[in-house]
Write a protein that holds these residues in place. Structure first.
Motif, PDB file in Angstrom:
ATOM      1  N   VAL A 248     -14.235  13.361   1.007  1.00  0.00           N
ATOM      2  CA  VAL A 248     -13.553  12.385   0.136  1.00  0.00           C
ATOM      3  C   VAL A 248     -12.211  12.946  -0.345  1.00  0.00           C
ATOM      4  O   VAL A 248     -11.159  12.327  -0.198  1.00  0.00           O
ATOM      5  CB  VAL A 248     -14.437  12.022  -1.081  1.00  0.00           C
ATOM      6  CG1 VAL A 248     -13.665  11.162  -2.089  1.00  0.00           C
ATOM      7  CG2 VAL A 248     -15.701  11.300  -0.625  1.00  0.00           C
ATOM      8  N   ALA A 249     -12.226  14.178  -0.882  1.00  0.00           N
ATOM      9  CA  ALA A 249     -11.004  14.766  -1.451  1.00  0.00           C
ATOM     10  C   ALA A 249      -9.983  15.075  -0.356  1.00  0.00           C
ATOM     11  O   ALA A 249      -8.770  14.972  -0.580  1.00  0.00           O
ATOM     12  CB  ALA A 249     -11.333  16.027  -2.239  1.00  0.00           C
ATOM     13  N   SER A 257      -9.836  11.417  -6.356  1.00  0.00           N
ATOM     14  CA  SER A 257     -11.275  11.745  -6.297  1.00  0.00           C
ATOM     15  C   SER A 257     -11.757  12.226  -7.666  1.00  0.00           C
ATOM     16  O   SER A 257     -12.869  11.885  -8.086  1.00  0.00           O
ATOM     17  CB  SER A 257     -11.553  12.796  -5.214  1.00  0.00           C
ATOM     18  OG  SER A 257     -10.784  13.960  -5.395  1.00  0.00           O
ATOM     19  N   GLU A 295      -9.804   4.041  -0.915  1.00  0.00           N
ATOM     20  CA  GLU A 295     -10.558   4.980  -1.749  1.00  0.00           C
ATOM     21  C   GLU A 295     -12.049   4.697  -1.605  1.00  0.00           C
ATOM     22  O   GLU A 295     -12.850   5.613  -1.409  1.00  0.00           O
ATOM     23  CB  GLU A 295     -10.128   4.861  -3.219  1.00  0.00           C
ATOM     24  CG  GLU A 295      -8.651   5.148  -3.463  1.00  0.00           C
ATOM     25  CD  GLU A 295      -7.725   3.973  -3.184  1.00  0.00           C
ATOM     26  OE1 GLU A 295      -6.506   4.117  -3.349  1.00  0.00           O
ATOM     27  OE2 GLU A 295      -8.232   2.894  -2.758  1.00  0.00           O
TER      28      GLU A 295
END
Ligand SMILES: Cc1cccc(C(=O)O)c1OC(=O)C1CC1
Ligand SMILES: [Ca+2]
Ligand SMILES: [Zn+2]
Length: 309
Positions: A248-249, A257, A295
């Motif tokens: 994710v990051a 995040s 996102e």
């Protein structure tokens, strides 16, 4: 003679000199920081290799904390301040309880103690045995990890066993990495772990398997829910949500995040949340903050890749 906030200097565990928020009282300088919001205080103590908590304030006669037995206190104090600043500046959270609670740290706890922990009221750091660890407060990621345990307690309060416990561990590792803020640093504890070996660490977010953690649900580690079983393997199974965070990051960066993970931790997760619940909470947080865009897709992708459906 007046008591007043002062600015001193200190030398940390790894030899760096840093500026310290200290306090002058009766001719002694204290590791006592009153500069944060709403008269929050950051207080740093020493147990003098005993087990008394919090022990005695760490003090100095000339506001220059450069003695070798002061280094652990210098870093515990300085890194607690950095972690306070992260949660205040990025999430408008005043200390770990959101209400200006004093952040107390005690260093030199016991002798040769290879541990660091949040005891429910304060942080406690061992000196390490000099082989496995040096003074554990010498790593910003460890300090941020411990303070995040307190943030978790005052928010989701994820029960410290099985999947909720692994999430508890993972959220502490997540904010440790974000507070460090280096997109090349996915390691935990590297600054104080095994001084004789370069480049190793306690854990890796990008490659959990390197330190015997699973990175996929297929490899979930079934361990007894006992102290000896690390309460169902909370420090082992955290590798799975840790790897999801790495994806994710890497996709959307530490700022976005961090906002998504903070909202999930403080508004959606509860003490019994499991890995599936975490995925749902993080997806909802992403939608709340950014709508159904890249996102949200990053959360879905990261959790798909580790087998949390
Ligand atoms: C070193 C250590 C030992 C036991 C528990 C913890 C704990 O706080 O879970 C611990 O600290 C960490 O894991 C920090 C992040 C490297
Ligand atoms: Ca690190
Ligand atoms: Zn932990």
């Amino acid at each position: 003679r007046y008591d007043e906030p002062t600015i001193g200097s200190g030398v940390g565990v790894n030899g760096q000199t840093k500026s310290l928020n200290t306090y002058l009282s009766n001719g002694n300088y204290y590791l006592y920081d009153t500069t944060k919001a709403m008269n929050n205080q950051i207080r740093t103590y020493t147990s003098n290799n005993g087990t008394y908590l919090p022990g005695n304030y760490m003090t100095d006669t000339n506001n220059n904390f450069n003695a070798s037995d002061q280094a652990a206190g210098v870093d515990a104090h300085y890194y607690a301040g950095l972690t306070y600043d992260y949660f205040y500046n990025n999430h408008n959270r005043n200390s770990f309880d959101g209400n200006g609670a004093t952040i107390a740290s005690t260093v030199h706890y016991q002798s040769n103690y290879n541990n660091a922990f949040w005891n429910g009221s304060q942080m406690v750091y061992g000196d390490g045995d000099g082989r496995t660890f040096i003074e554990l407060s010498g790593a910003l990621d460890i300090v941020a990890h411990e303070i995040t345990h307190a943030v978790t307690t005052y928010s989701a309060d994820l029960a410290y066993h099985n999947q909720s416990g692994a999430l508890n561990e993972s959220f502490s590792d997540v904010f440790a990495i974000i507070v460090e803020g280096d997109t090349n640093d996915w390691l935990l504890g590297e600054d104080v772990y095994t001084p004789g070996i370069y480049g190793d660490a306690l854990r890796s977010m990008s490659n959990p398997e390197q330190y015997n953690q699973p990175a996929h649900m297929d490899d979930y580690y079934h361990s007894p829910d006992t102290k000896d079983g690390d309460w169902g393997g909370v420090h082992t199974n955290s590798g799975i949500p840790n790897k999801a965070f790495y994806h994710v990051a890497s996709d959307i960066g530490f700022e976005k995040s961090g906002d998504i993970y903070y909202k999930a931790l403080t508004q959606y997760l509860t003490s019994t949340s499991d890995f599936e619940d975490a995925r749902v909470a993080l997806e909802q947080s992403a939608i709340d903050l950014y709508g159904s865009g890249s996102e949200l897709q990053a959360i879905k992708n990261g959790f798909d890749l580790v087998g949390i459906g």
